[in-house]
Design a protein around this motif. Structure first.
Motif, short mmCIF file in Angstrom:
data_model
loop_
_atom_site.label_atom_id
_atom_site.label_comp_id
_atom_site.label_asym_id
_atom_site.label_seq_id
_atom_site.Cartn_x
_atom_site.Cartn_y
_atom_site.Cartn_z
N ARG A 297 0.82 -1.22 0.00
CA ARG A 297 0.00 0.00 0.00
C ARG A 297 0.85 1.26 0.00
N ALA A 298 2.09 1.13 0.45
CA ALA A 298 3.00 2.27 0.37
C ALA A 298 4.17 1.86 -0.51
N ARG A 299 4.90 2.84 -1.00
CA ARG A 299 6.03 2.57 -1.89
C ARG A 299 7.01 1.60 -1.22
N TYR A 300 7.40 0.57 -1.95
CA TYR A 300 8.29 -0.44 -1.41
C TYR A 300 9.48 -0.60 -2.35
N ASP A 301 10.64 -0.09 -1.94
CA ASP A 301 11.83 -0.14 -2.80
C ASP A 301 12.68 -1.36 -2.45
N TYR A 302 13.12 -2.06 -3.47
CA TYR A 302 14.01 -3.19 -3.24
C TYR A 302 14.83 -3.43 -4.50
N LEU A 303 15.85 -4.26 -4.38
CA LEU A 303 16.68 -4.60 -5.53
C LEU A 303 16.38 -6.03 -5.95
N PRO A 304 16.45 -6.33 -7.25
CA PRO A 304 16.26 -7.71 -7.68
C PRO A 304 17.29 -8.61 -6.98
N GLY A 305 16.84 -9.75 -6.50
CA GLY A 305 17.73 -10.65 -5.78
C GLY A 305 17.59 -10.52 -4.27
N GLN A 306 17.04 -9.40 -3.81
CA GLN A 306 16.83 -9.25 -2.37
C GLN A 306 15.66 -10.11 -1.91
N SER A 307 15.61 -10.34 -0.61
CA SER A 307 14.46 -11.07 -0.08
C SER A 307 13.81 -10.22 1.00
N LEU A 308 12.60 -10.62 1.36
CA LEU A 308 11.87 -9.86 2.36
C LEU A 308 11.19 -10.85 3.30
N ALA B 145 9.94 -12.18 -7.35
CA ALA B 145 10.43 -12.81 -8.58
C ALA B 145 10.38 -11.83 -9.74
N ASN B 146 10.33 -10.54 -9.43
CA ASN B 146 10.34 -9.54 -10.50
C ASN B 146 11.11 -8.32 -10.02
N ALA B 147 11.64 -7.56 -10.99
CA ALA B 147 12.24 -6.27 -10.65
C ALA B 147 11.11 -5.31 -10.31
N PRO C 212 6.31 -0.51 -12.35
CA PRO C 212 5.64 0.79 -12.12
C PRO C 212 4.40 0.66 -11.22
N ASP C 213 3.67 -0.46 -11.31
CA ASP C 213 2.48 -0.58 -10.47
C ASP C 213 2.80 -1.10 -9.07
N GLY C 214 4.07 -1.37 -8.81
CA GLY C 214 4.48 -1.76 -7.46
C GLY C 214 4.16 -3.19 -7.07
N VAL C 215 3.59 -3.98 -7.99
CA VAL C 215 3.18 -5.33 -7.63
C VAL C 215 4.39 -6.27 -7.56
N LEU C 216 4.40 -7.12 -6.54
CA LEU C 216 5.47 -8.11 -6.40
C LEU C 216 4.92 -9.51 -6.67
N ASP C 217 5.72 -10.33 -7.36
CA ASP C 217 5.38 -11.75 -7.52
C ASP C 217 6.13 -12.52 -6.44
N LEU C 218 5.43 -13.35 -5.70
CA LEU C 218 6.10 -14.19 -4.71
C LEU C 218 5.83 -15.65 -5.05
N HIS C 219 6.91 -16.43 -5.11
CA HIS C 219 6.76 -17.87 -5.38
C HIS C 219 6.81 -18.61 -4.05
N VAL C 220 5.77 -19.34 -3.75
CA VAL C 220 5.70 -20.00 -2.45
C VAL C 220 5.45 -21.49 -2.63
N LEU D 55 14.43 -20.15 -8.04
CA LEU D 55 14.16 -19.45 -9.29
C LEU D 55 13.75 -17.99 -9.05
N ALA D 56 13.01 -17.73 -7.95
CA ALA D 56 12.41 -16.40 -7.77
C ALA D 56 13.42 -15.24 -7.87
N PRO D 57 14.49 -15.22 -7.05
CA PRO D 57 15.39 -14.06 -7.14
C PRO D 57 16.09 -13.97 -8.49
N LEU D 58 16.33 -15.13 -9.13
CA LEU D 58 17.04 -15.11 -10.41
C LEU D 58 16.13 -14.61 -11.53
N LYS D 59 14.84 -14.94 -11.41
CA LYS D 59 13.88 -14.43 -12.39
C LYS D 59 13.78 -12.90 -12.25
#
Lengths: 379, 251
Positions: free
Chosen positions: A161-172, A189-191, A194-202, A252-256
């Motif tokens: 809901r708020a801006r979330y900055d991260y680098l590809p390869g990081q985890s949360l 699993a994505n850089a 613009p819409d701020g959506v994150l893909d998480l592989h679980v 695969l997630a961080p590498l994707k």
């Protein structure tokens, strides 16, 4: 401050194993019942962690250069649990009571030394937490997509809901209300998009309370809490070398995310992605990887299966399959997956001639041992 | 004069404001206009006494209030919990930890058994299908091979075989779908069991009836089954709060 005396005193408490932390938390919760809600139902693992951390502090108490950054990190990380400056004296009082309880030779001098030491530790942690106060302690994120890919793997799309900055390869780390106070680590699993959506592989681990809830219970409209991103795996920002990415299973997630980073922001480079699974049925992200490969001629995706003789994919452990291709000596290499796979692959690539400084790796493992009595990882 | 001015009953209770409002003095004589001096004097005396008593009482109350306030301030920190309380809470916590660990262990066993069974059956079905297809192909080769047939006969049997292959493929697919939903039901049971350890986390609704389990199928343990990032051991040691497995159960 009489450090040897404090160490001797701590050793007495530590020697009791689980007793001392059990006493500490019981004392804390009785003195400050409002703190109990900040902890999970089962405290067993928490107790381990607490005394391990305390042991580190005691070990390094005369090496402030190492200790201070650790304490600062701890202070920042505690924000997401809702820890406030007011909680520190409470924990301090219970810690003193615990150390006193397990030491027959407790003295006013020890009490004073421990009080001073604890005050110092608390001050460093509180100061670090306050420095980080301009960023949220945690981010609420709405689940906007939930797709079951295999019997036990789901891809979750979450929008903070708020801006979330991260680098590809990081985890949360993340928490769901279905399993309160249990934080688990995942990699987007994505850089950043613009819409701020994150893909998480679980992947639902057998008996894993959080992962199975994320795969089988969480749905669109639910809210997750995200902790701040943490960096382990990262691309060298000054390099435009071609990449070799080797993933085992959910690694695969961080590498994707890195592939996505190259696709969005460059620099232009060739990327070879190898993904190893046990069987072909386990390959959970084939469609999207095929799409990436189609859109980006610089990307080559190769699958390896280790226990599926009927499959038409390449046979063997992924490290073995990587070496059938190549050569890779000029590449920047990232490896992510289970410990055995990472160790095997890194070993093979070192032998192959990839310089260690151009290789980064991350082990994806259960965040805690399986629930066996002897604490071994049982999977 | 009436009322309080000389009423003996009211003197026991002190002077009330109403007493003063209601006071009436008797007119003196024609020779001495005004109130009777003695009545006025008596009243004034009593009022002075009463006022003195109030002032003393007020001072006493103020002292008591201060003492109580000081006492409250001193006891803001609750007394430390007794050893007995700590022991009771500790053993309650251990009991809870053990229950959670048992529930997780049960869930782990159920899930891994179910998965092993699923994988075993899928493998079996696939191998069977493969064998049948191969047999069919061999039969087709025999029919179309050495034995010369009518012009359209081999054609037809190839078509038939292709149909059969398609049928078998569909059959294999259906088997997998069924097995999958069967496994889903098992997993759901596991979830419910887990939920008993943490009932608040479960959506309401009747639990499913327990599924049948043969449990005979052995299967390989998952290799790439990990799904979360390892936590760095040192810095983060106290950093998040996963429920631990009760690996130190004392029972």
């Amino acid at each position: 401050m009489d450090v040897p005396a404090m160490r001797a005193n701590f050793a007495k408490a530590a020697a009791t194993g689980d007793e001392a932390p059990l006493y500490f938390y019981s004392h804390l919760f009785l003195s400050h019942p409002e703190v109990r809600a900040m902890f999970p139902v089962s405290m067993a693992h928490q107790r381990d962690r607490f005394f391990t951390a305390l042991g580190e502090v005691v070990t390094r108490v005369d090496d402030l250069d190492t200790l201070v950054p650790i304490l600062q990190q701890l202070g920042r990380d505690h924000r997401k649990f809702g820890t406030l400056a007011a909680h520190y004296p409470a924990a301090g009082a219970s810690l003193l009571a615990t150390l006193e309880h397990f030491d027959d030779e407790w003295s006013p001098e020890l009490a004073k030394d421990w009080t001073d030491a604890y005050t110092l530790v608390a001050e460093v942690m509180i100061a670090a937490a306050e420095e980080a106060a301009e960023q949220p302690a945690w981010w609420e994120a709405d689940v906007v997509g939930h797709e079951r890919r295999t019997i036990d793997v789901a891809v979750l799309r979450v929008r903070p809901r708020a801006r979330y900055d991260y680098l590809p390869g990081q985890s949360l780390s993340l928490e769901t209300d279905l399993r309160p106070r249990l934080w688990r680590y995942y990699s987007p699993a994505n850089a950043p998009r613009p819409d701020g959506v994150l893909d998480l592989h679980v992947k639902a681990r057998d008996g894993g309370p959080v992962s199975s809830a994320l795969v089988r219970r969480v749905g669109v409209g639910d809210v997750l809490r995200l902790g701040p991103p943490m960096g382990h795996l990262a691309l060298d920002p000054d390099s435009d070398r071609d990449l070799l990415l080797v993933a085992g299973g959910m690694g695969l997630a961080p590498l994707k995310a890195m592939v996505d980073q190259v696709a969005r922001h460059g620099p232009a480079r060739r990327v070879d992605l190898f993904v190893g699974f046990r069987t072909e049925d386990d390959v959970y992200d084939r469609t999207d990887l095929a799409r990436l490969q189609e859109e980006n001629p610089w990307l080559t995706v190769t699958y390896a299966v280790s226990e599926d003789k009927l499959s038409s994919l390449e046979q063997g452990d992924v490290g073995e399959v990587v070496l059938r291709h190549g050569p890779w000596t000029s590449r920047e290499v990232c490896v992510a997956g289970p410990a055995v796979m990472v160790e095997d692959t890194v070993g093979r690539l070192l032998q192959h001639g990839v310089p260690p400084r151009r290789m980064s790796s991350e082990v994806f493992a259960p965040s805690r041992p399986g629930p066996s009595v002897d604490g071994e990882v049982t999977e | 004069m009436s009322s309080a001015a000389n009423g003996s009953a009211s003197s026991d209770h002190g002077i009330r404001p109403a007493d003063l409002h209601d006071v009436r003095f008797t007119r003196a004589s024609m020779l001495h206009p005004g109130y009777v001096d003695s009545e006025v004097d008596r009243l004034l005396h009593r009022v002075a006494e009463e006022l003195g008593r109030h002032i003393a009482e007020k001072a006493e109350l103020r002292d008591r209030l201060r003492a109580l306030e000081a006492q409250v301030e001193g006891t803001v920190t609750p007394p430390p919990p007794s050893e007995q309380a700590v022991r009771i809470l500790a053993s309650a916590q251990q009991t809870a930890d053990n229950y959670v660990a048992e529930a997780e262990e049960f869930s782990r066993q159920m899930t891994s058994e179910a998965r092993a069974e699923y994988e075993g059956r899928v493998r079996e079905a696939r191998e069977n299908a493969g064998a049948i297809i191969q047999a069919a192909q061999e039969a087709a080769a025999r029919m179309t091979g050495p034995v010369p047939m009518g012009a359209d006969a081999p054609q037809r049997s190839v078509e038939e075989l292709e149909e059969q292959v398609a049928y078998l493929k569909a059959f294999g697919q259906a088997c997998r779908v069924q097995l999958r939903s069967y496994l889903e039901a098992l997993l759901s049971d596991v979830e419910n069991e887990w939920g008993r350890a943490d009932p608040a986390a479960l959506p309401s609704g009747p639990p499913r009836p327990p599924a049948q389990r043969s449990g005979s199928d052995g299967g390989a343990a998952a290799t790439f089954s990990d799904n979360s990032v390892a936590q760095p051991p040192s810095e983060d040691a106290d950093e998040d709060l996963p429920a631990a497995a009760g690996s130190r159960s004392s029972s």
